[in-house]
Design a protein around this motif. Structure first.
Motif, PDB file in Angstrom:
ATOM      1  N   ARG A 150       0.161 -10.018   3.730  1.00 33.55           N
ATOM      2  CA  ARG A 150       0.367 -10.289   2.300  1.00 33.55           C
ATOM      3  C   ARG A 150       1.120 -11.598   2.079  1.00 33.55           C
ATOM      4  O   ARG A 150       0.808 -12.340   1.148  1.00 33.55           O
ATOM      5  CB  ARG A 150       1.049  -9.106   1.632  1.00 33.55           C
ATOM      6  CG  ARG A 150       0.108  -7.899   1.549  1.00 33.55           C
ATOM      7  CD  ARG A 150       0.786  -6.703   0.901  1.00 33.55           C
ATOM      8  NE  ARG A 150      -0.092  -5.572   0.825  1.00 33.55           N
ATOM      9  CZ  ARG A 150      -0.926  -5.306  -0.184  1.00 33.55           C
ATOM     10  NH1 ARG A 150      -1.000  -6.149  -1.206  1.00 33.55           N
ATOM     11  NH2 ARG A 150      -1.674  -4.238  -0.176  1.00 33.55           N
TER      12      ARG A 150
ATOM     13  N   GLU B 164       1.423  -5.296   7.492  1.00 32.51           N
ATOM     14  CA  GLU B 164       0.863  -5.465   6.142  1.00 32.51           C
ATOM     15  C   GLU B 164       1.591  -6.576   5.393  1.00 32.51           C
ATOM     16  O   GLU B 164       0.956  -7.415   4.748  1.00 32.51           O
ATOM     17  CB  GLU B 164       0.956  -4.160   5.352  1.00 32.51           C
ATOM     18  CG  GLU B 164       0.419  -4.309   3.942  1.00 32.51           C
ATOM     19  CD  GLU B 164       0.525  -3.039   3.105  1.00 32.51           C
ATOM     20  OE1 GLU B 164       0.734  -3.182   1.883  1.00 32.51           O
ATOM     21  OE2 GLU B 164       0.395  -1.929   3.654  1.00 32.51           O
TER      22      GLU B 164
ATOM     23  N   SER C 162       0.823  -1.221   0.000  1.00 29.39           N
ATOM     24  CA  SER C 162       0.000   0.000   0.000  1.00 29.39           C
ATOM     25  C   SER C 162       0.851   1.263   0.000  1.00 29.39           C
ATOM     26  O   SER C 162       0.354   2.330  -0.312  1.00 29.39           O
ATOM     27  CB  SER C 162      -0.934   0.002   1.215  1.00 29.39           C
ATOM     28  OG  SER C 162      -0.177   0.074   2.408  1.00 29.39           O
ATOM     29  N   TRP C 163       2.116   1.155   0.315  1.00 33.83           N
ATOM     30  CA  TRP C 163       3.000   2.320   0.309  1.00 33.83           C
ATOM     31  C   TRP C 163       3.921   2.249  -0.896  1.00 33.83           C
ATOM     32  O   TRP C 163       4.115   1.187  -1.483  1.00 33.83           O
ATOM     33  CB  TRP C 163       3.798   2.406   1.615  1.00 33.83           C
ATOM     34  CG  TRP C 163       4.886   1.373   1.736  1.00 33.83           C
ATOM     35  CD1 TRP C 163       6.180   1.508   1.330  1.00 33.83           C
ATOM     36  CD2 TRP C 163       4.780   0.051   2.272  1.00 33.83           C
ATOM     37  NE1 TRP C 163       6.879   0.355   1.588  1.00 33.83           N
ATOM     38  CE2 TRP C 163       6.051  -0.554   2.176  1.00 33.83           C
ATOM     39  CE3 TRP C 163       3.744  -0.685   2.839  1.00 33.83           C
ATOM     40  CZ2 TRP C 163       6.303  -1.845   2.610  1.00 33.83           C
ATOM     41  CZ3 TRP C 163       4.002  -1.973   3.279  1.00 33.83           C
ATOM     42  CH2 TRP C 163       5.265  -2.543   3.161  1.00 33.83           C
TER      43      TRP C 163
END
Length: 168
Positions: free
Chosen positions: A90, A86, A66-67
């Motif tokens: 994942r 995260e 996401s970053w």
């Protein structure tokens, strides 16, 4: 199919989380401590560890975190902890599906060349890389007279209830 790998990656995320917790108690000057023979100072090593892991995951999954993993940002410990969480999610999702461990990826090599490397080796590099840099951070913590967390596999198994005491 990938059950054993799931434990390896759960340990990896757990161990990084333990290091981040200890480092959260350090002052900025202590986070900037560098010890000869290690990657660099504590905060830079944590940033490198997590961004590299994101690169391994992105290469294997074909997805992006996401970053922006290529940004020149300098995330703090709270953001690094969020990124670690995260990545744990994942990896779980990636390892829940079958994948071709022999599928090769072009990897830039330390001699400046390119090598074709199978996915299984990239997976092991993600685990090894995390262990190596966490050990370097723990060495630095020890030199700072800060008790390093116990990151062994048995510690993980006990902390996460993957090892249960037998009742006789």
């Amino acid at each position: 199919m990938n059950d054993g790998l799931i434990d390896a990656f759960r340990h990896n995320a757990w161990a990084t989380s333990q290091v981040l917790q200890i480092c959260g108690e350090l002052t900025p000057s202590r986070l900037a401590t560098t010890v000869p023979g290690t990657y660099g100072n504590i905060i830079d090593t944590l940033r490198h560890l997590i961004s590299s892991e994101a690169n391994y995951w992105a290469r294997l999954s074909g997805e992006q975190p996401s970053w922006d993993r290529r940004a020149e940002d300098a995330p703090g410990l709270t953001e690094l902890a969020a990124r670690n969480d995260e990545l744990a999610t994942r990896w779980q999702r990636f390892l829940a599906r079958p994948f071709d461990a022999e599928r090769t990826f072009a990897i830039a090599w330390h001699d400046g060349g390119i090598r074709d490397v199978p996915a299984g080796v990239v997976l092991m590099q993600a685990i090894h890389h995390g262990n190596d840099h966490r050990t370097q951070i723990c060495t630095t913590l020890t030199i700072l007279d800060v008790p390093a967390p116990e990151l062994g596999l048995w510690d993980y198994a006990e902390a996460t209830d993957r090892a249960r005491r037998r009742v006789i």
